[in-house]
Design a protein around this motif. Structure first.
Motif, PDB file in Angstrom:
ATOM      1  N   GLN A   2       7.566 -20.407 -66.386  1.00  0.00           N
ATOM      2  CA  GLN A   2       8.397 -21.400 -65.724  1.00  0.00           C
ATOM      3  C   GLN A   2       8.102 -22.808 -66.245  1.00  0.00           C
ATOM      4  OE1 GLN A   2       9.012 -20.859 -61.419  1.00  0.00           O
ATOM      5  NE2 GLN A   2       7.456 -19.268 -61.526  1.00  0.00           N
ATOM      6  N   ASP A   7       9.157 -29.200 -58.533  1.00  0.00           N
ATOM      7  CA  ASP A   7       9.791 -28.112 -57.779  1.00  0.00           C
ATOM      8  C   ASP A   7       9.101 -26.776 -58.052  1.00  0.00           C
ATOM      9  OD1 ASP A   7      11.626 -29.793 -56.612  1.00  0.00           O
ATOM     10  OD2 ASP A   7      13.158 -29.484 -58.155  1.00  0.00           O
ATOM     11  N   THR A   8       8.720 -26.556 -59.307  1.00  0.00           N
ATOM     12  CA  THR A   8       8.000 -25.320 -59.651  1.00  0.00           C
ATOM     13  C   THR A   8       6.663 -25.265 -58.928  1.00  0.00           C
ATOM     14  OG1 THR A   8       9.028 -25.171 -61.830  1.00  0.00           O
ATOM     15  CG2 THR A   8       6.964 -23.989 -61.514  1.00  0.00           C
ATOM     16  N   LYS A  10       5.773 -26.875 -56.229  1.00  0.00           N
ATOM     17  CA  LYS A  10       6.002 -26.773 -54.779  1.00  0.00           C
ATOM     18  C   LYS A  10       6.315 -25.340 -54.361  1.00  0.00           C
ATOM     19  CE  LYS A  10       6.689 -28.539 -50.641  1.00  0.00           C
ATOM     20  NZ  LYS A  10       5.560 -29.101 -49.862  1.00  0.00           N
ATOM     21  N   SER A  11       6.966 -24.590 -55.238  1.00  0.00           N
ATOM     22  CA  SER A  11       7.344 -23.213 -54.883  1.00  0.00           C
ATOM     23  C   SER A  11       6.137 -22.305 -54.735  1.00  0.00           C
ATOM     24  CB  SER A  11       8.293 -22.648 -55.944  1.00  0.00           C
ATOM     25  OG  SER A  11       7.615 -22.424 -57.177  1.00  0.00           O
ATOM     26  N   TYR A  12       4.972 -22.733 -55.260  1.00  0.00           N
ATOM     27  CA  TYR A  12       3.764 -21.915 -55.175  1.00  0.00           C
ATOM     28  C   TYR A  12       2.833 -22.358 -54.048  1.00  0.00           C
ATOM     29  CZ  TYR A  12       4.861 -19.436 -59.466  1.00  0.00           C
ATOM     30  OH  TYR A  12       5.461 -18.625 -60.401  1.00  0.00           O
ATOM     31  N   GLN A  13       3.283 -23.288 -53.201  1.00  0.00           N
ATOM     32  CA  GLN A  13       2.443 -23.693 -52.068  1.00  0.00           C
ATOM     33  C   GLN A  13       2.031 -22.454 -51.283  1.00  0.00           C
ATOM     34  OE1 GLN A  13       3.686 -27.109 -49.762  1.00  0.00           O
ATOM     35  NE2 GLN A  13       2.875 -26.234 -47.862  1.00  0.00           N
ATOM     36  N   SER A  14       0.721 -22.301 -51.055  1.00  0.00           N
ATOM     37  CA  SER A  14       0.220 -21.057 -50.463  1.00  0.00           C
ATOM     38  C   SER A  14      -0.250 -21.190 -49.027  1.00  0.00           C
ATOM     39  CB  SER A  14      -0.923 -20.495 -51.325  1.00  0.00           C
ATOM     40  OG  SER A  14      -1.896 -21.486 -51.598  1.00  0.00           O
ATOM     41  N   THR A  94       2.526 -21.980 -67.099  1.00  0.00           N
ATOM     42  CA  THR A  94       3.772 -22.751 -67.088  1.00  0.00           C
ATOM     43  C   THR A  94       4.070 -23.252 -68.496  1.00  0.00           C
ATOM     44  OG1 THR A  94       2.704 -24.882 -66.627  1.00  0.00           O
ATOM     45  CG2 THR A  94       3.312 -23.528 -64.725  1.00  0.00           C
TER      46      THR A  94
END
Length: 282
Positions: A2, A7-8, A10-14, A94
């Motif tokens: 990716q 945004d990328t 943020k999408s992996y916030q766990s 990434t």
């Protein structure tokens, strides 16, 4: 792979909150602290400290981590691999906008909360202190993650109490015979399980594997533990043989640890010899 952008990341916030991330890392440290080297604790502390802009996600470069914790880059990569094997970190590669490889996102994974692991009369703060920054520090952090001194040193983490047997009315009645190897966590190598299970129950296998991790981290070889698993299994088999020959006058676990430590030391010297030969050849 990716594209590296906010945004990328943020999408992996766990974790939904910093507090929940802190509880997960504390739980991990409470469980595995005794098998982690000083270097591993330093790297883990850095990743933990720099996972607040997007909660649970660090996007610091390996070189940045190495500079801050005063270790070489190769050691940092090996530590991240160890934390992956233990289930705390997930590495996500990434790509930069020009298509070239970007930094690896280091995503802290959910782990059993320290509050669930501790006895009822102990506070989580008795075990380890926060290393994540406060809200004011959060506002000052940026996508580039400015270099910041680690607030909690490794000594504080190393002074945590060792893992104690958890007492529960529900589980006190479960015997070792009722827990087979299928209950073991994924961090225990399958080859090790297959070699050990004819002789030991699951809880003993787990304790022996922790001794493997301690020996591995103390020797600190260049290869990953997966690449040395045949050495680990051979050390176990040698220990079983010596036990059968009545040559072990201490504990099986202690003899196994010393045998493995010696074998890994030999592997480490072989690695160093190859490095020397490569240097002379250059």
């Amino acid at each position: 792979m990716q594209k590296l952008n906010y945004d990328t990341i943020k999408s992996y916030q766990s974790f939904p909150t910093i507090e929940e991330m802190d509880q997960a890392v504390r739980g991990f440290l409470y469980t595995y602290k005794s098998s982690l080297s000083e270097g591993t604790l330093k790297v883990l502390t850095f990743i933990w400290r720099h996972s607040v802009k997007v909660i649970g996600v660090s996007f610091a470069k390996y070189d940045t981590i190495a500079d801050e914790v005063e270790l070489n880059r190769r050691t940092v990569i090996r530590v991240v691999k160890t934390l992956e094997n233990l289930g705390l970190i997930k590495k996500v590669p990434t790509a930069r906008m020009n298509g070239k490889q970007g930094v690896n996102l280091l995503v802290i994974q959910p782990f059993q909360s320290i509050e669930e692991l501790l006895p009822n009369n102990m506070s989580p703060h008795d075990v380890t202190r926060d290393v994540t920054p406060n809200k004011t520090e959060n506002k000052q952090s940026s996508l580039c993650e400015n270099k910041t001194k680690i607030r909690t040193n490794v000594t504080e983490l190393e002074n945590m109490e060792p893992v104690e047997q958890l007492k529960s009315n529900t589980f006190d009645s479960i015997s070792d015979h009722e827990i087979d190897e299928s209950f073991l966590p994924e961090i225990v190598h399958i080859k090790f399980i297959e070699a050990v299970k004819p002789f030991f129950h699951a809880t003993d296998i787990y304790r022996l594997w922790n001794r493997v991790l301690i020996a591995y981290n103390k020797i600190n070889p260049q290869r990953y533990i997966d690449d040395l698993i045949d050495v680990v299994v051979y050390a176990f088999k040698q220990t079983v043989f010596m036990k059968r020959m009545r040559k072990i006058h201490t504990s099986f676990e202690g003899y196994f640890y010393r045998t493995l430590y010696g074998m890994l030391n030999v592997e480490k010297r072989r690695e160093n010899r190859h490095v020397l030969y490569d240097f002379i050849g250059d």
